[in-house]
Scaffold this motif. Structure first.
Motif, PDB file in Angstrom:
ATOM      1  N   ASN A 229      52.217 -23.527  10.579  1.00 48.95           N
ATOM      2  CA  ASN A 229      53.162 -22.655   9.883  1.00 48.95           C
ATOM      3  C   ASN A 229      52.434 -21.902   8.773  1.00 48.95           C
ATOM      4  N   ALA A 230      52.879 -20.695   8.512  1.00 49.86           N
ATOM      5  CA  ALA A 230      52.372 -19.925   7.379  1.00 49.86           C
ATOM      6  C   ALA A 230      53.508 -19.059   6.857  1.00 49.86           C
ATOM      7  N   GLY A 231      53.502 -18.811   5.563  1.00 48.57           N
ATOM      8  CA  GLY A 231      54.543 -17.985   4.973  1.00 48.57           C
ATOM      9  C   GLY A 231      54.048 -17.294   3.716  1.00 48.57           C
ATOM     10  N   PHE A 232      54.743 -16.225   3.338  1.00 51.49           N
ATOM     11  CA  PHE A 232      54.375 -15.519   2.110  1.00 51.49           C
ATOM     12  C   PHE A 232      55.613 -14.884   1.501  1.00 51.49           C
ATOM     13  N   GLU A 233      55.527 -14.606   0.214  1.00 55.52           N
ATOM     14  CA  GLU A 233      56.537 -13.845  -0.517  1.00 55.52           C
ATOM     15  C   GLU A 233      55.813 -12.951  -1.511  1.00 55.52           C
TER      16      GLU A 233
END
Length: 531
Positions: A229-233
């Protein structure tokens, strides 16, 4: 365990709640009489006009690492959860029933992205256990009865489960965890958060990895799951641009399905017969010779189609009564990639918008070692009896490419909150039934994708185009009374082309030549609620 349940209350509950508030409360209980270690269920009315129950990140952490996200809601009222193992690792057997509604009669979303109907042979999404690492879930919300009009689903007849991912942390840091247990169970999980980076305007992100494996509690074979999983904001203008990516590789070995009669005759621990390949060949040969599997004519074993091994005899070895008591092996393989990008912004104090685009790719095979189809039925020569097994591999193969977008706008106007939105999805889906040969010396690996089929029983190509929009108004009449009303419009176009049917190309214009488009739509599906 402390669990917060958020639900819209009925009138009777409101009356009872008001009476309870007048007669007792936390301030009325002496501090020394409160047991802080007991299990507590807190029911809170928060202006919801539907029955909504929420599990927070704190609640989710109480479950064992690697537990199926579906299992996390089993403690909620009205939910019946079943599985074949404590973790819910065997996806085929995981099932939920919510107040009489089956799993495929509910809606499911992750960060607003539709997950389809969560059935095992899913044609329009993927199971939540493959969509996100369970440790990265931040909130689970269950709406029983009528789900929100904004839910991107065409199966939410009995409610909806909405999952929200745990976003990036503001602080730099990481987590590494390992879990071990019986049946060679092991799970590793790691997550690294960048923290807010001032040089990138406060952008923050994370990457995480999980790998889990455990053996079946009976029989032979593992359940495996590997995920990234990977995420950004990142702040952009008046809002936040965010993204999420999931890569999933699931390999699971099936348990043999047992009837009540089989349990009584064969015992509770009966299962498929892997790794005994010699016995699997023997059962396939006998089933052919006594006519049980129907793959040849036992009275003319050398005629087309040839019997695989006429010398094997016709009597079943004890304790077998037929070829269906156990098979050599069966398995499920699923490879998925899911990605989304979203933008959420408060344009003014009273107007907010949200937009999301997503893609999903899936390749899957359901695998079964079957004695009911052999290469000899498709021209394999009698001279190959010593090499070709009487047990073939049957697959149901899935290939899915989904893409879509959804958005909404909300306007707070006095005591009213007016909201409208849309959802569009295009889904290119193919499904095939194929057969693959084994040698007598060794079977094909059951946890690897099969290639080079000797026969295709059927093959269909589908295109699904889904369009939905909704409008609703929530009116806060008083502090004690809120009314909401609105409607949604849904249209689904399904186009199908038949490539193969009955092991051959269809005859144009025949009943088996399924080609065309079916449209299912309703332009006015109203919903009214109050609390």
């Amino acid at each position: 365990m402390k669990m917060k349940l958020l639900m819209g209350a009925a009138l009777a509950a409101l009356s009872a709640g008001a009476s309870w508030a007048q007669t007792s409360g936390p301030a009325d209980i002496p501090a020394e009489t409160v047991d802080t270690n007991r299990d507590v269920v807190v029911i809170i009315g928060q202006g919801e006009t539907r029955q909504v129950q929420t599990l927070t990140e704190t609640d989710l952490k109480l479950e064992a690492a690697g537990t199926s996200p579906i299992k996390l809601i089993e403690s909620l009222p009205g939910v019946n959860y079943t599985a074949a193992d404590p973790f819910g690792a065997y996806e085929w057997a995981v099932n939920i029933n919510i107040r009489g509604f089956q799993k495929d009669q509910l809606g499911y979303t992750l960060d607003r992205v539709p997950l389809g109907d969560m059935s095992y042979g899913n044609y329009n999404g993927l199971h939540i256990s493959r969509a996100i690492i369970s440790e990265n879930i931040g909130q689970v919300e269950l709406a029983q009865g009528a789900a929100s009009l904004a839910t991107a689903s065409t199966s939410n007849l009995g409610g909806a489960l909405t999952f929200r991912s745990r976003g990036p942390s503001d602080d730099f840091g990481g987590t590494v965890a390992f879990t071990g247990g019986s049946e060679n169970m092991s799970r590793g999980y790691a997550r690294l958060d960048s923290g807010a980076i001032d040089a990138l305007f406060g952008a923050k992100g994370y990457v995480s990895y999980a790998k889990q494996q455990q053996d079946k509690w009976k029989g032979d074979g593992p359940q495996k799951l590997e995920q990234v999983n990977a995420g950004f904001e990142v702040p952009v203008g008046p809002g936040v641009l965010s993204g999420f990516y999931d890569w999933s590789k699931r390999r699971e070995t099936d348990y043999q399905d047992l009837s009540l009669e089989m349990l009584g005759r064969l015992g509770y621990n009966w299962d498929n017969i892997k790794p005994n390949w010699a016995l699997a060949n023997q059962l396939g040969d006998i089933g052919a010779n006594n006519g049980y599997t129907g793959v040849c004519n036992p009275l003319a074993p050398n005629a087309f189609p040839a019997c695989p091994n006429p010398s094997a005899g016709t009597a079943w070895p004890a304790p077998f009564a037929n070829a269906d008591d156990a098979y050599y092996d069966a398995a499920g393989l699923r490879d998925d990639q899911l990605a989304r990008i979203s933008y959420d912004a408060d344009l003014t104090d009273s107007i907010s918008i949200s937009a999301t685009a997503y893609i999903h790719e899936n390749e899957g095979q359901g695998i079964w070692f079957t004695p009911y189809v052999t290469p000899f039925q498709f021209g394999a020569p009698v001279s190959d009896r010593a090499n070709i097994s009487s047990v073939s591999v049957r697959t149901t193969e899935y290939d899915m490419n989904r893409s879509g977008a959804l958005g909404s706008a909300k306007w707070m106007l006095g005591d009213h909150t007016i909201e409208g939105g849309f959802w569009y999805e295009y889904n290119d889906f193919n499904q095939d039934r194929r057969f693959y040969a084994n040698t007598r010396q060794a079977p094909r690996p059951s946890l690897e994708f099969m290639r080079n089929a000797f026969a295709t029983q059927w093959s269909y190509a589908y295109d699904f185009e889904t369009t939905m929009f909704y409008v609703q108004d929530t009116w806060n009449i008083t502090d004690a009374l809120t009314v909401s009303g609105g409607f949604k419009s849904v249209s689904v176009d399904m186009t199908v082309d038949t490539n193969v049917i009955g092991f051959t190309a269809p005859v144009a214009g025949s009943n088996s030549d399924l080609n065309g488009t079916i449209t299912s739509e309703d332009n006015f599906l109203p919903q009214v609620g109050f609390t």
